[in-house]
Structure formats: structure tokens, C-alpha cells
Design a protein around this motif. Sequence first.
Motif, mmCIF file in Angstrom:
data_model
loop_
_atom_site.group_PDB
_atom_site.id
_atom_site.type_symbol
_atom_site.label_atom_id
_atom_site.label_comp_id
_atom_site.label_asym_id
_atom_site.label_seq_id
_atom_site.Cartn_x
_atom_site.Cartn_y
_atom_site.Cartn_z
ATOM 1 N N ASP A 84 -18.383 -18.451 -1.988
ATOM 2 C CA ASP A 84 -18.298 -18.192 -0.548
ATOM 3 C C ASP A 84 -18.681 -16.744 -0.232
ATOM 4 N N PRO A 85 -19.789 -16.530 0.512
ATOM 5 C CA PRO A 85 -20.234 -15.151 0.770
ATOM 6 C C PRO A 85 -19.231 -14.341 1.598
ATOM 7 N N VAL A 86 -18.510 -15.015 2.515
ATOM 8 C CA VAL A 86 -17.536 -14.288 3.343
ATOM 9 C C VAL A 86 -16.387 -13.788 2.465
ATOM 10 N N ARG A 87 -15.930 -14.644 1.557
ATOM 11 C CA ARG A 87 -14.847 -14.224 0.662
ATOM 12 C C ARG A 87 -15.319 -13.069 -0.234
ATOM 13 N N PHE A 88 -16.570 -13.159 -0.688
ATOM 14 C CA PHE A 88 -17.142 -12.079 -1.516
ATOM 15 C C PHE A 88 -17.053 -10.745 -0.771
ATOM 16 N N ARG A 89 -17.465 -10.786 0.498
ATOM 17 C CA ARG A 89 -17.440 -9.537 1.280
ATOM 18 C C ARG A 89 -16.025 -9.049 1.503
ATOM 19 N N HIS A 90 -15.110 -9.964 1.801
ATOM 20 C CA HIS A 90 -13.722 -9.556 2.036
ATOM 21 C C HIS A 90 -13.105 -8.931 0.787
ATOM 22 N N ILE A 91 -13.392 -9.526 -0.358
ATOM 23 C CA ILE A 91 -12.836 -8.974 -1.608
ATOM 24 C C ILE A 91 -13.412 -7.574 -1.851
ATOM 25 N N LEU A 92 -14.739 -7.456 -1.664
ATOM 26 C CA LEU A 92 -15.388 -6.153 -1.888
ATOM 27 C C LEU A 92 -14.828 -5.098 -0.924
ATOM 28 N N SER A 93 -14.667 -5.475 0.346
ATOM 29 C CA SER A 93 -14.114 -4.545 1.343
ATOM 30 C C SER A 93 -12.680 -4.159 0.988
ATOM 31 N N GLY A 94 -11.903 -5.160 0.554
ATOM 32 C CA GLY A 94 -10.505 -4.898 0.194
ATOM 33 C C GLY A 94 -10.415 -3.902 -0.958
ATOM 34 N N ILE A 95 -11.281 -4.088 -1.946
ATOM 35 C CA ILE A 95 -11.298 -3.163 -3.094
ATOM 36 C C ILE A 95 -11.657 -1.760 -2.604
ATOM 37 N N TRP A 96 -12.651 -1.693 -1.709
ATOM 38 C CA TRP A 96 -13.087 -0.383 -1.208
ATOM 39 C C TRP A 96 -11.946 0.317 -0.451
ATOM 40 N N ILE A 97 -11.262 -0.439 0.402
ATOM 41 C CA ILE A 97 -10.180 0.162 1.206
ATOM 42 C C ILE A 97 -9.047 0.650 0.291
ATOM 43 N N ALA A 98 -8.677 -0.170 -0.694
ATOM 44 C CA ALA A 98 -7.586 0.229 -1.604
ATOM 45 C C ALA A 98 -7.957 1.513 -2.340
ATOM 46 N N ALA A 99 -9.212 1.589 -2.806
ATOM 47 C CA ALA A 99 -9.648 2.790 -3.531
ATOM 48 C C ALA A 99 -9.683 4.002 -2.600
ATOM 49 N N ALA A 100 -10.106 3.798 -1.357
ATOM 50 C CA ALA A 100 -10.164 4.917 -0.407
ATOM 51 C C ALA A 100 -8.754 5.437 -0.115
ATOM 52 N N LEU A 101 -7.803 4.524 0.060
ATOM 53 C CA LEU A 101 -6.418 4.960 0.302
ATOM 54 C C LEU A 101 -5.910 5.763 -0.890
ATOM 55 N N ALA A 102 -6.198 5.280 -2.092
ATOM 56 C CA ALA A 102 -5.772 6.001 -3.301
ATOM 57 C C ALA A 102 -6.404 7.392 -3.342
ATOM 58 N N LEU A 103 -7.692 7.458 -2.996
ATOM 59 C CA LEU A 103 -8.382 8.757 -3.008
ATOM 60 C C LEU A 103 -7.737 9.718 -2.013
ATOM 61 N N PHE A 104 -7.462 9.223 -0.799
ATOM 62 C CA PHE A 104 -6.916 10.110 0.236
ATOM 63 C C PHE A 104 -5.551 10.681 -0.168
ATOM 64 N N VAL A 105 -4.757 9.924 -0.908
ATOM 65 C CA VAL A 105 -3.428 10.439 -1.304
ATOM 66 C C VAL A 105 -3.434 10.961 -2.748
ATOM 67 N N ASN A 106 -4.623 11.216 -3.278
ATOM 68 C CA ASN A 106 -4.768 11.816 -4.607
ATOM 69 C C ASN A 106 -4.134 10.993 -5.719
ATOM 70 N N LEU A 107 -4.159 9.671 -5.559
ATOM 71 C CA LEU A 107 -3.629 8.804 -6.605
ATOM 72 C C LEU A 107 -4.805 8.349 -7.460
ATOM 73 N N TRP A 108 -4.828 8.779 -8.718
ATOM 74 C CA TRP A 108 -5.940 8.489 -9.637
ATOM 75 C C TRP A 108 -7.288 8.716 -8.938
ATOM 76 N N PRO A 109 -7.560 9.909 -8.471
ATOM 77 C CA PRO A 109 -8.791 10.134 -7.681
ATOM 78 C C PRO A 109 -10.075 9.859 -8.457
ATOM 79 N N ARG A 110 -10.045 10.097 -9.772
ATOM 80 C CA ARG A 110 -11.265 9.831 -10.553
ATOM 81 C C ARG A 110 -11.590 8.341 -10.540
ATOM 82 N N ILE A 111 -10.563 7.537 -10.802
ATOM 83 C CA ILE A 111 -10.775 6.076 -10.812
ATOM 84 C C ILE A 111 -11.155 5.619 -9.406
ATOM 85 N N ALA A 112 -10.492 6.188 -8.405
ATOM 86 C CA ALA A 112 -10.781 5.799 -7.017
ATOM 87 C C ALA A 112 -12.247 6.057 -6.680
#
Lengths: 135, 349
Positions: free
Chosen positions: B55-83
Motif C-alpha cells: 500500500d503506497p499510502v501506508r508506505f508514506r505514512h510509515i516513512l513520515s512517522g520515522i522522519w518525525i520521530a527522528a526529528a523530535l529526537a534530534l531537537f531534544v538531543n536524544l541520540w542526535p547522530r542516529i537521528a
Amino acid sequence: VSTGNKLRVAAVGALFALQCGVGIWQHLGSTRYFAWAPNDYLMTYNLTASVNGHALTPAQIGERYRLSLAALVSARAQRDIGLASSMRYVWEDPPAEVKHRIRRVEATYPPAERAQVQLEYQLDAGPLQHWRWPQ
Amino acid sequence: MTLRARNPFRIYGTDLAPGALLAAKLVALVFATQGLWRLTDPFVPYVSVFDHVGDPVRFRHILSGIWIAAALALFVNLWPRIACGVLGGAIGVALLSSDAYRTNNLTYTAVVFLLIALSTRTTVFSILRWQLVVLYGFAAANKLFDRGWRNGSFFQSWNSLQGYGHIYKTVGDLFPGRSFSAGASWGVIAVEFLLMFLFAVPRLVPLGALGVIAYHSSLLFLTGSTFTMFWYALVATAIALLWPTAEPPAATVDSGRAQTTLRLGDLGRAFTWRRGAVSLAIGATRFTGTEALLRIVALQPIVYGLVYFLLASPHDPNRRWGALIAFAGVATGLLLRYRQSAVRTLSRA
């Protein structure tokens, strides 16, 4: 130097090598995918398509090929730079990339639903060129 | 890790270089503000595996979700390298999955995130400058190999279609044939080769970084376009290359209103503050007076965050003011570097 750092350096080297390799490879052909050639081309064009004799609207064509078909070229600009009056849209990558996309999209449709496509374009306001799919 | 370490304005105290962490946060901020985090679903992918993702919509949602989680981690300096690695990876996957999504500016954004993730405090300078050597080398060579660039026909037709096209035509018509456009084309090619050269020589990198800001800001000023992420990501890279310190510098300010504002505005604890006559110590070098004040402003991460956020946020803005701020920054940067070299020369004499 730790193993982690060595791996990182190797990954960076691989990323640079990949960029250079893809860049050189792309210059051997007519496309510039991932080749650091941003907005280096001005292709003005008009695109028409029909399926089983029914003409598609610009909105349908835009959706089918995910092209931005807002009319961008004004009559004044057409006159100023010597464009044909049919030139309506702008694409800032090599023409081969539009053709490649149309071919790839059409291949995803069953034969009865494939479109007859006509592309008229000018590169850098040069000579008017025609392309059809299927050829 | 304390709550203080989770401060999104903070750029010191992680295993990434502070300038690189600031650059990553700025680019992620723009990406988030402009809704680019939505990424894409597969469409004419470059790698056939993306033809089979379901499902292409699910693919996009999963990719967006991963991006948002990593961005939140980056903003609060949680594992910034991995983020950073995940942010670059998610954009990279989106690029490879869709021909309609791929652009050079998004490719550069992905590459910068990945390179920051792979850098250390000691390698970040070399890694980012070599990336710019590759970028400007290919960009200049592509123009050089293209007939439309060499004879000026691209430059003439592209500029004539812009909002300022009638002015361009009026100026161009003062010169014979396409000579104005051909001259300008060769000027662009020369600038890009010059930038490549400046980044290839370590001691010239600061000039190259200021040159990148000036060059892309002049395009922003002329066209009113940031070319989606290009201006943001390249200026952020230049900021990372120019960032002079790995630890919060020691700033001394008096109780005047402007200086108190500077101290209170330091939400990211980017300085260790003292009271007294204004000065700034970066490593063994101490600056005083206006020079110290200008450097304190220039080393405030929140200043860059604010400019980036305001520039990225409106839907249909006149973004040219961003270029004017950047020009002022470049002029100040050149002035401070020139003064510093002059002081060094005088003290040697």
C-alpha cells in the motif's frame, strides 16, 4: 582510531565515491539523475495525451505523470525569447527525463489503458522538437 | 542525561560538533515547518524494490512517522547522530522511491544529514568541505559541458521567464546578441569552480563558506526563491564550517539593556556568562567591545533558528529579506576576519 570511526570514514568515502561515479555515469548519457546539475536546463513544452481516442485534460495528464502543468509561460515571455505559441509549461531538467518518466508510467498500465502521448518542446528556446509515445 | 541536555536550543555537549548539530537542527526545522516531512509514496522508483512495497499510502505514512520521530529526537538531543542518520536515510529512501519527488536540493539535504551522522568533531570540517567540492565541481562541470550554458541561451531564456524578465531583457538588449547572457553564464561557471577550489584548500574554507552564503543569497534576492531546500541546507552547511568553537565560549557583559537581553536570550546555554566589561573568549583568543558583541550575536544558535523559522514559515512570502540578513552576516564575517588578521599581523610586527 576505533573500529566505529574507521567504519564511518569508510561510509563517507563510499558516499563520495557513489556521488562521483553516478555523476560521471550520468554525463555519458542524456539524463542527469543525482548528478548535481540543479535547474541547469530550460525545457518549455506542451504535452497532450489520449487514451482510446479520448483526450486527457491537463489536470489528468498532470496527475498521470505527476508533472506540474500550471500554465507558466506568458505570451510576453513567449514573444521575448522566441518560443512557439504552443509552449506552455516549464521543466528545468533534461528533456530525456520527461520522456523517461512517460515511458515508465505507461509501462505500468495494461495495453488497453495506455496513452498516446505527444510532446512538443524547446530546449533553451532552441528549435521546436516533437516526440511521440509510443514511437 | 539531565533535563537541561534535552533543551532544543542547546547545541553543545553531544558527540556531534556543535556547528554540525546546529546545521542539522536548522535543516530539520525548515523541513518540518514547510510540511516536507510528508515525503512521498513510490512513483516510478529508481530502485525496483519500491515497486513491491504494498500500500503506497501506508508506505508514506510509515516513512513520515520515522522522519518525525527522528526529528523530535534530534531537537531534544536524544541520540542526535542516529537521528541525523535516520533523517537522511528517510529522505534518501523517499528520493529513490519516486522520480517525481527527486530534486537536487532534497538530495543534498539527505546527503548532509547522512554526512553529519557519519562525522566526528575532528572529521566534520573535512567531510563537509569535500562534499562542497563534489557539489560545486559537478555543478560547474555540467554547465561547462552544456552548449546552452556556454553560448548563453539557457541564461537568456531562463531569466526572461522570471518575474524580473523584462528588466533582464532591457539590460541584455544594451549588449550585442547574446553577449550579456553568455558573459553572465561564464560568470556563474567561474564562481562555481572558484567555490570548488576554495573548499579544496583548508585555509580558504572560511572564505568559501562566506562565498556560498553570498552566492546563494544573491540567487534568493534575485529570484525570491530558496529553491526549496537549497538555500537553507547550503547556508546551514556554511554555518557548520564557520562555527569556531567546540565548547561554550566565555562571554562577559555589563548590566546594559542590550547586553542583558543577549544574556537572557541565550536559551540554549551557548555561553558561560560573567558580569563586567564586554568581552568574549574563544579558546585562547579574547575579543572586546563591538567585536565581542558581534561575535556573541553570531554564536547564538537561537538567532539562526529564528531567522530560519521566519523565513520558512509563511506560505507565500517575499523571502528576499532573508538574503539581506545573509549579506549583512557575510559583510560582518569578512570584516571580523579582516580585523583579526590585521591584529595578528600587527602583533607579529
